[in-house]
Design a protein around this motif. Structure first.
Motif, PDB file in Angstrom:
ATOM      1  N   ALA A 137       2.850   6.660  -6.992  1.00  0.00           N
ATOM      2  CA  ALA A 137       1.985   7.661  -7.669  1.00  0.00           C
ATOM      3  C   ALA A 137       2.324   9.023  -6.882  1.00  0.00           C
ATOM      4  CB  ALA A 137       0.795   7.193  -6.863  1.00  0.00           C
ATOM      5  N   SER A 138       2.896   8.629  -6.208  1.00  0.00           N
ATOM      6  CA  SER A 138       3.580  10.331  -6.032  1.00  0.00           C
ATOM      7  C   SER A 138       4.587  11.088  -6.517  1.00  0.00           C
ATOM      8  CB  SER A 138       4.022  10.699  -4.664  1.00  0.00           C
ATOM      9  OG  SER A 138       4.388  11.983  -4.123  1.00  0.00           O
ATOM     10  N   SER A 139       5.058  12.405  -6.783  1.00  0.00           N
ATOM     11  CA  SER A 139       6.637  12.717  -7.596  1.00  0.00           C
ATOM     12  C   SER A 139       6.928  13.173  -6.019  1.00  0.00           C
ATOM     13  CB  SER A 139       5.631  14.126  -8.419  1.00  0.00           C
ATOM     14  OG  SER A 139       4.924  14.786  -8.360  1.00  0.00           O
ATOM     15  N   GLY A 140       6.333  13.003  -5.129  1.00  0.00           N
ATOM     16  CA  GLY A 140       7.844  14.421  -4.226  1.00  0.00           C
ATOM     17  C   GLY A 140       8.124  13.598  -3.330  1.00  0.00           C
ATOM     18  N   GLU A 141       7.720  13.532  -1.686  1.00  0.00           N
ATOM     19  CA  GLU A 141       8.082  13.052  -0.945  1.00  0.00           C
ATOM     20  C   GLU A 141       6.937  12.004  -0.941  1.00  0.00           C
ATOM     21  OE1 GLU A 141       7.839  15.293   3.258  1.00  0.00           O
ATOM     22  OE2 GLU A 141      10.380  16.236   2.529  1.00  0.00           O
ATOM     23  N   PHE A 142       7.779  11.021   0.002  1.00  0.00           N
ATOM     24  CA  PHE A 142       6.865  10.007   0.998  1.00  0.00           C
ATOM     25  C   PHE A 142       6.956   9.550   1.343  1.00  0.00           C
ATOM     26  CE2 PHE A 142      10.021   8.493  -2.361  1.00  0.00           C
ATOM     27  CZ  PHE A 142      10.436   7.135  -1.957  1.00  0.00           C
ATOM     28  N   ARG A 143       6.315   8.388   2.461  1.00  0.00           N
ATOM     29  CA  ARG A 143       6.704   8.040   3.831  1.00  0.00           C
ATOM     30  C   ARG A 143       6.681   6.146   3.612  1.00  0.00           C
ATOM     31  NH1 ARG A 143       7.559   9.346   8.775  1.00  0.00           N
ATOM     32  NH2 ARG A 143       6.951  11.215   9.105  1.00  0.00           N
ATOM     33  N   THR A 144       7.763   5.528   3.713  1.00  0.00           N
ATOM     34  CA  THR A 144       7.440   4.329   4.229  1.00  0.00           C
ATOM     35  C   THR A 144       8.111   3.965   4.997  1.00  0.00           C
ATOM     36  OG1 THR A 144       9.287   3.709   2.230  1.00  0.00           O
ATOM     37  CG2 THR A 144       7.446   3.776   1.564  1.00  0.00           C
ATOM     38  N   LEU A 145       7.689   1.975   5.062  1.00  0.00           N
ATOM     39  CA  LEU A 145       8.711   1.531   6.246  1.00  0.00           C
ATOM     40  C   LEU A 145       9.796   1.720   6.228  1.00  0.00           C
ATOM     41  CD1 LEU A 145       8.251  -0.350   9.275  1.00  0.00           C
ATOM     42  CD2 LEU A 145       7.498  -2.085   7.508  1.00  0.00           C
ATOM     43  N   VAL A 146      10.601   0.870   5.699  1.00  0.00           N
ATOM     44  CA  VAL A 146      11.572   0.929   5.078  1.00  0.00           C
ATOM     45  C   VAL A 146      12.021   2.325   3.894  1.00  0.00           C
ATOM     46  CG1 VAL A 146      12.143  -1.336   5.473  1.00  0.00           C
ATOM     47  CG2 VAL A 146      11.572  -0.787   3.358  1.00  0.00           C
ATOM     48  N   ARG A 147      13.935   2.384   4.191  1.00  0.00           N
ATOM     49  CA  ARG A 147      13.811   3.630   3.132  1.00  0.00           C
ATOM     50  C   ARG A 147      14.715   3.166   1.705  1.00  0.00           C
ATOM     51  NH1 ARG A 147      18.898   7.439   4.604  1.00  0.00           N
ATOM     52  NH2 ARG A 147      19.068   8.739   2.592  1.00  0.00           N
ATOM     53  N   PRO A 148      13.852   3.447   0.794  1.00  0.00           N
ATOM     54  CA  PRO A 148      14.181   2.781  -0.767  1.00  0.00           C
ATOM     55  C   PRO A 148      15.385   3.109  -0.446  1.00  0.00           C
ATOM     56  CG  PRO A 148      12.228   3.924  -0.410  1.00  0.00           C
ATOM     57  CD  PRO A 148      12.788   3.942   0.488  1.00  0.00           C
ATOM     58  N   THR A 149      16.181   2.636  -2.029  1.00  0.00           N
ATOM     59  CA  THR A 149      17.345   2.771  -2.126  1.00  0.00           C
ATOM     60  C   THR A 149      17.923   3.928  -2.505  1.00  0.00           C
ATOM     61  OG1 THR A 149      18.069   0.191  -2.431  1.00  0.00           O
ATOM     62  CG2 THR A 149      19.392   1.702  -3.230  1.00  0.00           C
ATOM     63  N   GLU A 197       0.849  -1.515  -0.062  1.00  0.00           N
ATOM     64  CA  GLU A 197       0.043   0.277   0.015  1.00  0.00           C
ATOM     65  C   GLU A 197       0.624   1.257   0.114  1.00  0.00           C
ATOM     66  OE1 GLU A 197      -3.634   2.236   0.183  1.00  0.00           O
ATOM     67  OE2 GLU A 197      -3.608  -0.545   0.043  1.00  0.00           O
ATOM     68  N   GLU A 198       1.692   1.286   0.571  1.00  0.00           N
ATOM     69  CA  GLU A 198       2.428   3.251   0.499  1.00  0.00           C
ATOM     70  C   GLU A 198       3.363   2.978  -0.232  1.00  0.00           C
ATOM     71  OE1 GLU A 198       5.004   3.070   4.958  1.00  0.00           O
ATOM     72  OE2 GLU A 198       5.541   1.387   4.402  1.00  0.00           O
ATOM     73  N   VAL A 199       3.833   1.416  -1.310  1.00  0.00           N
ATOM     74  CA  VAL A 199       4.922   1.268  -2.361  1.00  0.00           C
ATOM     75  C   VAL A 199       3.772   2.269  -3.406  1.00  0.00           C
ATOM     76  CG1 VAL A 199       5.765   0.831  -3.658  1.00  0.00           C
ATOM     77  CG2 VAL A 199       6.440   0.223  -1.287  1.00  0.00           C
ATOM     78  N   ALA A 200       2.531   1.792  -3.847  1.00  0.00           N
ATOM     79  CA  ALA A 200       1.502   1.735  -3.902  1.00  0.00           C
ATOM     80  C   ALA A 200       1.225   3.323  -4.174  1.00  0.00           C
ATOM     81  CB  ALA A 200      -0.003   1.406  -3.982  1.00  0.00           C
ATOM     82  N   LYS A 201       1.305   4.678  -2.918  1.00  0.00           N
ATOM     83  CA  LYS A 201       1.154   5.598  -2.747  1.00  0.00           C
ATOM     84  C   LYS A 201       2.505   6.913  -3.176  1.00  0.00           C
ATOM     85  CE  LYS A 201      -2.054   5.809   0.141  1.00  0.00           C
ATOM     86  NZ  LYS A 201      -2.910   5.830   1.865  1.00  0.00           N
ATOM     87  N   ALA A 202       3.385   5.879  -2.808  1.00  0.00           N
ATOM     88  CA  ALA A 202       4.979   6.752  -3.255  1.00  0.00           C
ATOM     89  C   ALA A 202       5.298   6.864  -5.109  1.00  0.00           C
ATOM     90  CB  ALA A 202       6.279   5.870  -2.539  1.00  0.00           C
ATOM     91  N   ARG A 230      16.543  10.676  -8.802  1.00  0.00           N
ATOM     92  CA  ARG A 230      16.327  10.266  -9.540  1.00  0.00           C
ATOM     93  C   ARG A 230      14.570  10.105  -9.478  1.00  0.00           C
ATOM     94  NH1 ARG A 230      16.456   5.429 -12.440  1.00  0.00           N
ATOM     95  NH2 ARG A 230      18.193   5.070 -10.920  1.00  0.00           N
ATOM     96  N   PRO A 231      13.686   9.776 -10.081  1.00  0.00           N
ATOM     97  CA  PRO A 231      12.223   9.550  -9.803  1.00  0.00           C
ATOM     98  C   PRO A 231      12.142   8.085 -10.746  1.00  0.00           C
ATOM     99  CG  PRO A 231      11.549  11.428 -10.075  1.00  0.00           C
ATOM    100  CD  PRO A 231      13.398  12.272 -10.488  1.00  0.00           C
ATOM    101  N   ARG A 232      11.822   7.331  -9.909  1.00  0.00           N
ATOM    102  CA  ARG A 232      11.725   5.813 -10.764  1.00  0.00           C
ATOM    103  C   ARG A 232      10.518   4.915 -10.001  1.00  0.00           C
ATOM    104  NH1 ARG A 232      13.855   2.469  -6.981  1.00  0.00           N
ATOM    105  NH2 ARG A 232      15.679   3.403  -5.730  1.00  0.00           N
TER     106      ARG A 232
END
Length: 129
Positions: free
Chosen positions: A47-59, A40-45, A72-74
């Motif tokens: 869909a976002s083009s800016g700041e997001f919050r997830t349980l663990v920090r993406p690489t 759920e968090e990753v789906a929201k992230a 770099r957006p990906r």
């Protein structure tokens, strides 16, 4: 039966955020709950083009005041993030409380209600000197 639950994040004693998860089975393992939350968090992230919050920090994500931002957006892989979250749980990077009780095993079956109090508590490193 499936229900909607709210998970709350804490860092130490301070509540930092919350997330509503729809369609969670009332009997679910902690592993499945973590994977549902991360998906759920990753789906929201994604869909976002800016700041997001997830349980663990993406690489390659930089930490911001209220979450993370990709240099770099990906698209972020929820499966990879879920594996990292499971590893972090096993390494005591965070613990999970359900209705006031600490859940210690990813395979433990949880019996949830819409009113269940679910908290993901991230540990804060102590600084000495």
């Amino acid at each position: 039966m499936s229900l909607t639950v709210t998970v709350r994040d804490q860092t130490g004693a301070r509540r930092t955020s919350e997330l509503t998860l729809p369609d969670v089975p009332d009997h679910v393992t902690l592993r499945e709950l973590i994977r549902t939350r991360v998906r759920e968090e990753v789906a929201k992230a994604n869909a976002s083009s800016g700041e997001f919050r997830t349980l663990v920090r993406p690489t390659d994500a930089e930490e911001t005041l209220n979450g993370y931002r990709l240099g770099r957006p990906r698209p972020i892989s929820w499966e990879r993030q879920a594996a990292v979250a499971e590893d972090a749980f096993g390494a005591n990077g965070f613990f999970v409380l359900v209705d006031g009780r600490q859940v210690e095993d990813l395979e433990e079956e949880l019996h949830l209600t819409a009113d269940s109090d679910i908290r993901f508590v991230k540990l804060v490193p102590l600084v000495g000197g």
